[in-house]
Write an enzyme that holds these catalytic residues in place. Structure first.
Site, PDB file in Angstrom:
ATOM      1  N   ASP A 212      54.966 -22.458  23.510  1.00  0.00           N
ATOM      2  CA  ASP A 212      55.652 -23.664  23.046  1.00  0.00           C
ATOM      3  C   ASP A 212      56.901 -23.253  22.282  1.00  0.00           C
ATOM      4  OD1 ASP A 212      56.213 -26.387  22.303  1.00  0.00           O
ATOM      5  OD2 ASP A 212      54.063 -26.799  22.446  1.00  0.00           O
ATOM      6  N   GLY A 238      58.981 -20.128  23.364  1.00  0.00           N
ATOM      7  CA  GLY A 238      59.916 -20.267  24.471  1.00  0.00           C
ATOM      8  C   GLY A 238      60.046 -21.703  24.931  1.00  0.00           C
ATOM      9  N   ASP A 239      60.833 -21.876  25.970  1.00  0.00           N
ATOM     10  CA  ASP A 239      61.113 -23.182  26.561  1.00  0.00           C
ATOM     11  C   ASP A 239      60.891 -23.054  28.056  1.00  0.00           C
ATOM     12  OD1 ASP A 239      62.223 -25.473  27.671  1.00  0.00           O
ATOM     13  OD2 ASP A 239      64.062 -25.392  26.497  1.00  0.00           O
ATOM     14  N   PHE A 240      59.924 -23.801  28.600  1.00  0.00           N
ATOM     15  CA  PHE A 240      59.602 -23.590  30.014  1.00  0.00           C
ATOM     16  C   PHE A 240      60.699 -24.081  30.955  1.00  0.00           C
ATOM     17  CE2 PHE A 240      56.881 -27.417  28.927  1.00  0.00           C
ATOM     18  CZ  PHE A 240      57.648 -28.372  29.579  1.00  0.00           C
ATOM     19  N   HIS A 258      53.833 -34.804  32.695  1.00  0.00           N
ATOM     20  CA  HIS A 258      54.305 -36.197  32.783  1.00  0.00           C
ATOM     21  C   HIS A 258      55.636 -36.411  32.063  1.00  0.00           C
ATOM     22  CE1 HIS A 258      51.956 -37.642  28.909  1.00  0.00           C
ATOM     23  NE2 HIS A 258      52.683 -36.573  28.681  1.00  0.00           N
TER      24      HIS A 258
END
Length: 350
Positions: A212, A238-240, A258
């Protein structure tokens, strides 16, 4: 449910409306919301957690006028958040004691107040969204949930409330899925590790990870220490949208997909397939729409996601199955979880 039965229970499907007044009551649904939010504003549940009382006693303690007090309390009892006992004594329902008392671990009142404020504003623009496709606050920096991350106090409040909302999911997922086949998992978008901590406590042989935003790390370490699992959990900041997701025997996407575009959902599942070993699994859960699209609650949640997020919406188990099979996963199971959630499990067989 099995992979062959990927429907969602339809217990909350609305029945036919025969009485014209029932149509009026649908339009006046805001009254229930205002009733609950006013009780929170007045501090009713906190006061009753100290001592139950009669109408007159409660009115005196809260400084209420006698006109309206009885109907107010009886309406809350009819909704199930209060109980009226012998002698007209009112007390909190078990659910109210769990979730509506400030300071309690399961308190959702602050989160409810915050989300009602900006979700209500979003619903006022439903017609605009339906005409244009734009979310309320289309600019990513103005999306309400994005703003939460800029305020540490609101973020802590948000995380605490989310813990209470998804708190029932963790124990059921720990029970429902066979974790004995695996040694590790990673929860993508797992916030401060509430789900991960629950799984680790339920299955001591597991090691877990959470991926996250870096801002979540101190919150995760705090919770993991409280749960006694700090030595078995790893935080991956991190940032996916930018960074590759970490690997494990099981990759979990809970209440994550979603909020992303369909292409991102497909990409994340494909990444997960590449990051798990043969025999590993990908678990996706969200408040999915039933395949027949008849359950009102999750359809309303889907519209809420569209209003709050430029790419958000709920989806059906069949759609999720398609994304998993496209990535190479074999669907093993589809089952219901608490909080109106459906889980889809895909296994890597080769």
């Amino acid at each position: 449910m099995t992979a062959a039965d990927n429907s969602v229970p339809t217990a909350s499907t609305a029945g036919p409306i025969d009485d014209p007044f029932d149509i009026m009551l649908v339009g006046w649904s805001f009254m229930r919301s205002k009733l609950l939010m006013t009780a929170l504003e007045l501090g009713l549940f906190e006061e009753l957690s100290k001592e139950p009382g009669t109408v007159g006693n409660i009115a005196s303690r809260l400084g209420l006028h006698e006109r309206g007090s009885t109907d107010f309390l009886d309406a809350l009892a009819a909704l199930g958040v209060l109980e009226r006992g012998e002698g007209g004594v009112y007390r909190n329902s078990p659910a109210a004691n769990r979730n509506l008392i400030p300071g309690q671990q399961g308190y959702v009142g602050g989160f409810l107040t915050m989300t009602t404020e900006f979700m209500g504003a979003g619903w006022e623009s439903l017609a605009t969204m339906l005409r244009t496709g734009d979310a309320h606050g289309q600019d990513a920096d103005k999306v309400p949930f994005a703003q939460i991350f800029r305020d540490p106090q609101r973020l802590r409040q948000f995380l605490s409330a989310m813990d209470s909302l998804n708190g029932a999911i963790g124990p059921e997922l720990a029970r429902r899925y066979d974790w004995s086949r695996h040694q590790s998992f990673v929860d993508i978008g797992g916030a401060r590790g509430n789900l991960a901590g629950t799984l680790l406590r339920a299955h001591p042989h597991l090691r877990g990870g959470v991926f996250d935003r870096p801002v979540m790390k101190p919150f995760l370490e705090e919770l993991a220490d409280e749960r006694g699992v700090l030595d078995r959990i790893a935080f991956h900041g991190g940032d996916f949208y930018v960074n590759e997701i970490p690997g494990a025997d099981v990759v979990i996407f809970g209440n994550v997909l979603h909020d992303t575009p369909v292409a991102t959902r497909q990409n994340l599942i494909a990444q997960a397939y590449a990051r798990i070993p043969v025999g590993g699994a990908v678990i996706v859960y969200d408040p999915m729409i039933d395949d027949e699209r008849r359950v009102a609650d999750n359809l309303l949640l889907s519209l809420t996601m569209m209003l709050q997020s430029p790419a958000g919406n709920e989806y059906t188990p069949s759609e999720c199955r398609g994304w998993m099979e496209e990535a190479g996963l074999e669907i093993e199971d589809v089952f219901s979880l608490p909080a109106h959630v459906t889980a889809v499990v895909g296994r890597k067989t080769a």
